[in-house]
Design a protein around this motif. Structure first.
Motif, PDB file in Angstrom:
ATOM      1  N   ILE A  23       0.837  -1.194   0.000  1.00 21.24           N
ATOM      2  CA  ILE A  23       0.000   0.000   0.000  1.00 21.24           C
ATOM      3  C   ILE A  23       0.874   1.247   0.000  1.00 21.24           C
ATOM      4  N   ARG A  24       0.358   2.284  -0.662  1.00 25.17           N
ATOM      5  CA  ARG A  24       1.053   3.573  -0.658  1.00 25.17           C
ATOM      6  C   ARG A  24       0.222   4.583   0.121  1.00 25.17           C
ATOM      7  N   VAL A  25       0.880   5.306   1.003  1.00 26.94           N
ATOM      8  CA  VAL A  25       0.234   6.339   1.800  1.00 26.94           C
ATOM      9  C   VAL A  25       1.071   7.609   1.694  1.00 26.94           C
ATOM     10  N   GLY A  59       6.351  -8.206  12.589  1.00 19.10           N
ATOM     11  CA  GLY A  59       6.323  -9.197  11.512  1.00 19.10           C
ATOM     12  C   GLY A  59       5.131  -9.120  10.595  1.00 19.10           C
ATOM     13  N   THR A  60       4.214  -8.173  10.824  1.00 19.48           N
ATOM     14  CA  THR A  60       3.057  -8.063   9.924  1.00 19.48           C
ATOM     15  C   THR A  60       3.377  -7.236   8.682  1.00 19.48           C
ATOM     16  N   VAL A  61       4.441  -6.440   8.741  1.00 17.47           N
ATOM     17  CA  VAL A  61       4.959  -5.721   7.567  1.00 17.47           C
ATOM     18  C   VAL A  61       6.324  -6.308   7.242  1.00 17.47           C
ATOM     19  N   VAL A  62       6.494  -6.779   5.999  1.00 20.00           N
ATOM     20  CA  VAL A  62       7.745  -7.440   5.627  1.00 20.00           C
ATOM     21  C   VAL A  62       8.710  -6.499   4.924  1.00 20.00           C
ATOM     22  N   ASP A  63       8.198  -5.360   4.440  1.00 21.98           N
ATOM     23  CA  ASP A  63       9.083  -4.409   3.768  1.00 21.98           C
ATOM     24  C   ASP A  63       8.390  -3.054   3.735  1.00 21.98           C
ATOM     25  N   TRP A  64       9.168  -1.988   3.857  1.00 23.68           N
ATOM     26  CA  TRP A  64       8.581  -0.656   3.746  1.00 23.68           C
ATOM     27  C   TRP A  64       9.634   0.345   3.334  1.00 23.68           C
ATOM     28  N   THR A  65       9.169   1.442   2.721  1.00 24.00           N
ATOM     29  CA  THR A  65      10.065   2.505   2.288  1.00 24.00           C
ATOM     30  C   THR A  65       9.424   3.845   2.594  1.00 24.00           C
ATOM     31  N   ALA A  96       4.269   0.242   2.196  1.00 26.57           N
ATOM     32  CA  ALA A  96       4.438  -0.837   3.177  1.00 26.57           C
ATOM     33  C   ALA A  96       3.812  -2.107   2.617  1.00 26.57           C
ATOM     34  N   THR A  97       4.491  -3.223   2.780  1.00 29.71           N
ATOM     35  CA  THR A  97       4.003  -4.510   2.302  1.00 29.71           C
ATOM     36  C   THR A  97       3.559  -5.352   3.489  1.00 29.71           C
ATOM     37  N   LEU A 104      -3.687  -5.239   7.016  1.00 23.80           N
ATOM     38  CA  LEU A 104      -3.715  -4.035   6.179  1.00 23.80           C
ATOM     39  C   LEU A 104      -4.966  -3.219   6.471  1.00 23.80           C
ATOM     40  N   SER A 105      -6.110  -3.892   6.532  1.00 16.85           N
ATOM     41  CA  SER A 105      -7.380  -3.206   6.775  1.00 16.85           C
ATOM     42  C   SER A 105      -7.369  -2.484   8.121  1.00 16.85           C
ATOM     43  N   ILE A 106      -6.859  -3.141   9.142  1.00 16.35           N
ATOM     44  CA  ILE A 106      -6.796  -2.537  10.470  1.00 16.35           C
ATOM     45  C   ILE A 106      -5.899  -1.300  10.455  1.00 16.35           C
ATOM     46  N   TRP A 107      -4.753  -1.421   9.818  1.00 11.37           N
ATOM     47  CA  TRP A 107      -3.805  -0.305   9.784  1.00 11.37           C
ATOM     48  C   TRP A 107      -4.386   0.892   9.038  1.00 11.37           C
ATOM     49  N   VAL A 108      -5.019   0.635   7.894  1.00 15.02           N
ATOM     50  CA  VAL A 108      -5.617   1.728   7.124  1.00 15.02           C
ATOM     51  C   VAL A 108      -6.720   2.401   7.935  1.00 15.02           C
ATOM     52  N   SER A 109      -7.511   1.614   8.641  1.00 12.75           N
ATOM     53  CA  SER A 109      -8.557   2.188   9.493  1.00 12.75           C
ATOM     54  C   SER A 109      -7.963   3.083  10.577  1.00 12.75           C
TER      55      SER A 109
END
Length: 221
Positions: A23-25, A59-65, A96-97, A104-109
């Motif tokens: 996802i991109r934010v 461990g719920t996000v495996v990669d981010w920039t 973030a991947t 993902l849904s929880i984080w976006v909320s």
């Protein structure tokens, strides 16, 4: 009885549940003074950065920039055609991947209501290992479909043996060049969301479709 050349096409596809969601934010701020806008966007971006790193540690996000700060200025016009004072715009983008759609849904909320946060696209995809494995399997099955078709044509002509002569990506046998828009492998799966998506929206990924198409030429005897 003379030999007969049989040219056929073989296709196959597989549908697989996505294993990852990227996802991109974006975090944005604007105002009349550059220093204040930069300070504001840095302040607004910090909790987003912290929330991502916490999930990466869990461990719920495996990669981010995080892309570096971008600042631009525009001078708008008023209704009388006069240039006004500059307006400064600053932004910081994050990707973030996630390993689970529910996470993902929880984080976006969580982050959607925050000041300056804009939620962008979501790309559902597979791990490189899974994609490579499925592509091999799909390509092999497409070849088997081509063989089955060639045998059916040969049987209808009273031949009981087919020998392969050529196999290629779509368009290579007939014209010597790949046909536009018809690659050997195609994959579909990905969605985009508007920036004003409802914070409580559930992100339900569609299956990823991986397909392969080949052309083959056989001699039937």
């Amino acid at each position: 009885m003379s030999e007969v050349t049989v040219t056929v096409r073989g296709e196959h596809e597989a549908r697989i549940a996505p294993e990852r969601a990227t996802i991109r934010v974006s975090v944005r701020a604007e105002g009349p003074e550059r220093s204040a806008v930069v300070e504001s966007v840095m302040r607004l971006a910090e909790p987003v950065r912290v929330s991502i790193t916490e999930r990466a540690n869990a461990g719920t996000v495996v990669d981010w920039t995080s892309k570096r700060l971008s600042v631009r200025a525009e001078r708008p016009w008023n209704s009388e055609g006069k240039r006004l004072a500059p307006v400064y715009y600053a932004s910081i983008d994050f990707t973030a991947t996630f390993v689970e759609a529910s996470e993902l849904s929880i984080w976006v909320s969580d982050v959607s209501p925050w000041d300056g946060v804009e939620v962008g696209w979501v790309d559902w995809h597979l791990t490189p290992e899974t994609r490579a494995r499925v592509e091999r399997e799909v390509a092999a099955q497409a070849v088997r479909v081509a063989i089955t078709r060639a045998e059916a044509y040969a049987g209808a002509l009273g031949r009981n043996e087919v020998t392969p002569r050529e196999i290629a990506d779509v368009g290579l046998i007939s014209s010597g060049q790949p046909a536009p828009g018809a690659p050997l492998m195609k994959a579909r799966g990905g969605v985009a969301f508007a920036a004003d998506v409802a914070p409580a929206m559930e992100y339900e990924p569609e299956e990823i479709v991986i397909s392969a198409t080949v052309e083959a030429r056989f001699v039937a005897r």
